[in-house]
Motif scaffolding. Structure first.
Motif, PDB file in Angstrom:
ATOM      1  N   GLU A  76       7.646  45.902  29.640  1.00  0.00           N
ATOM      2  CA  GLU A  76       9.136  45.946  29.308  1.00  0.00           C
ATOM      3  C   GLU A  76       9.526  46.864  28.310  1.00  0.00           C
ATOM      4  O   GLU A  76      10.445  47.715  27.961  1.00  0.00           O
ATOM      5  CB  GLU A  76      10.048  44.862  29.251  1.00  0.00           C
ATOM      6  N   SER A  77       8.759  46.426  27.143  1.00  0.00           N
ATOM      7  CA  SER A  77       9.012  46.985  25.436  1.00  0.00           C
ATOM      8  C   SER A  77       8.506  48.369  25.557  1.00  0.00           C
ATOM      9  O   SER A  77       9.206  49.121  24.834  1.00  0.00           O
ATOM     10  CB  SER A  77       8.480  46.359  24.487  1.00  0.00           C
ATOM     11  N   LEU A 106       9.542  50.613  28.081  1.00  0.00           N
ATOM     12  CA  LEU A 106      10.306  51.150  28.998  1.00  0.00           C
ATOM     13  C   LEU A 106      10.911  52.603  28.548  1.00  0.00           C
ATOM     14  O   LEU A 106      11.094  53.442  28.976  1.00  0.00           O
ATOM     15  CB  LEU A 106      11.697  50.311  29.512  1.00  0.00           C
ATOM     16  N   GLU A 121      18.599  52.856  29.257  1.00  0.00           N
ATOM     17  CA  GLU A 121      17.849  51.759  28.792  1.00  0.00           C
ATOM     18  C   GLU A 121      18.043  50.449  29.599  1.00  0.00           C
ATOM     19  O   GLU A 121      17.480  49.732  30.043  1.00  0.00           O
ATOM     20  CB  GLU A 121      17.512  51.701  27.170  1.00  0.00           C
ATOM     21  N   THR A 122      19.459  50.244  29.300  1.00  0.00           N
ATOM     22  CA  THR A 122      20.035  48.943  29.699  1.00  0.00           C
ATOM     23  C   THR A 122      19.739  48.880  31.236  1.00  0.00           C
ATOM     24  O   THR A 122      19.492  47.843  31.876  1.00  0.00           O
ATOM     25  CB  THR A 122      21.614  49.105  29.554  1.00  0.00           C
ATOM     26  N   ALA A 149      17.526  50.475  32.992  1.00  0.00           N
ATOM     27  CA  ALA A 149      15.934  50.210  33.114  1.00  0.00           C
ATOM     28  C   ALA A 149      15.707  49.024  33.362  1.00  0.00           C
ATOM     29  O   ALA A 149      14.890  48.350  33.925  1.00  0.00           O
ATOM     30  CB  ALA A 149      15.273  51.379  32.518  1.00  0.00           C
ATOM     31  N   LYS A 150      15.986  48.300  32.094  1.00  0.00           N
ATOM     32  CA  LYS A 150      15.792  46.740  31.656  1.00  0.00           C
ATOM     33  C   LYS A 150      16.327  46.053  33.116  1.00  0.00           C
ATOM     34  O   LYS A 150      15.776  45.013  33.519  1.00  0.00           O
ATOM     35  CB  LYS A 150      16.412  46.542  30.645  1.00  0.00           C
ATOM     36  N   ASN A 151      17.549  46.367  33.539  1.00  0.00           N
ATOM     37  CA  ASN A 151      17.954  45.332  34.749  1.00  0.00           C
ATOM     38  C   ASN A 151      17.195  45.521  36.005  1.00  0.00           C
ATOM     39  O   ASN A 151      16.914  44.648  36.573  1.00  0.00           O
ATOM     40  CB  ASN A 151      19.413  45.716  35.148  1.00  0.00           C
ATOM     41  N   TRP A 186      14.008  46.299  35.931  1.00  0.00           N
ATOM     42  CA  TRP A 186      12.679  45.866  35.375  1.00  0.00           C
ATOM     43  C   TRP A 186      12.461  44.616  35.929  1.00  0.00           C
ATOM     44  O   TRP A 186      11.569  44.012  36.195  1.00  0.00           O
ATOM     45  CB  TRP A 186      12.506  46.120  33.989  1.00  0.00           C
ATOM     46  N   LYS A 187      13.774  43.835  35.957  1.00  0.00           N
ATOM     47  CA  LYS A 187      13.638  42.382  36.211  1.00  0.00           C
ATOM     48  C   LYS A 187      13.260  42.187  37.819  1.00  0.00           C
ATOM     49  O   LYS A 187      12.412  41.212  38.259  1.00  0.00           O
ATOM     50  CB  LYS A 187      15.251  41.568  36.144  1.00  0.00           C
ATOM     51  N   GLU A 212       9.417  43.061  38.128  1.00  0.00           N
ATOM     52  CA  GLU A 212       8.398  42.055  37.632  1.00  0.00           C
ATOM     53  C   GLU A 212       8.436  40.971  39.038  1.00  0.00           C
ATOM     54  O   GLU A 212       7.435  40.384  39.046  1.00  0.00           O
ATOM     55  CB  GLU A 212       8.933  41.275  36.541  1.00  0.00           C
TER      56      GLU A 212
END
Length: 144
Positions: free
Chosen positions: A9-10, A12, A30-31, A33-35, A37-38, A41
């Motif tokens: 994740e870091s 991304l 990026e926000t 992308a992080k959502n 990413w959840k 996973e």
């Protein structure tokens, strides 16, 4: 020195930077992308990468799809294959792809699929050199 591995994740933001070369008009935040990413996973999706000095220089992802035919063997689907323009023709993208293909074999896939745009015919010999057959199937898509 080039390192190969699986995206975490870091990393991304570095991947999103590389994706600007893939589709410069289709970049997410990026926000966002992080959502996303959840959800990634939770599924059998892996982003294989190459990086140099912490910067991602090549990537592809593979999604393992369970299958109720072929003796229950899964299907691997590879997408978003990209190598930084400064690093092309050095075997880096090939190694990233081979790592994804190795993962598919470990997950008991009976085949790996890959789509490439008709207009990107310059990349087709690259895929064929890895072993993909561009004539065995015909892909169709429906875009929304």
């Amino acid at each position: 020195m080039i390192e190969y591995g699986i995206l975490i994740e870091s990393e991304l933001l570095s991947l999103l930077e590389l994706y600007k070369q893939l589709n410069s008009d289709d970049i997410i935040s990026e926000t966002t992308a992080k959502n996303i990413w959840k959800n990634i996973e939770k599924q059998d999706i892996k982003y294989f990468i190459a990086k140099e000095n912490g910067k991602i220089i090549a990537s592809c992802y593979i999604c393992i799809i369970p299958n109720l035919t072929r003796d229950g063997k899964s299907i691997g689907f590879i997408e978003n294959v990209i190598t930084d323009i400064k690093y092309r023709r050095k075997g880096i993208g090939k190694t990233v792809m081979e790592n994804a293909i190795k993962y598919a074999k470990e997950k008991n896939c009976y085949k790996v699929l890959l789509q490439s745009g008709n207009k990107r015919s310059d990349t087709h010999p690259f895929y064929e050199s890895i072993g993909f057959d561009g004539k065995s199937k015909k892909a169709f898509e429906l875009r929304f």
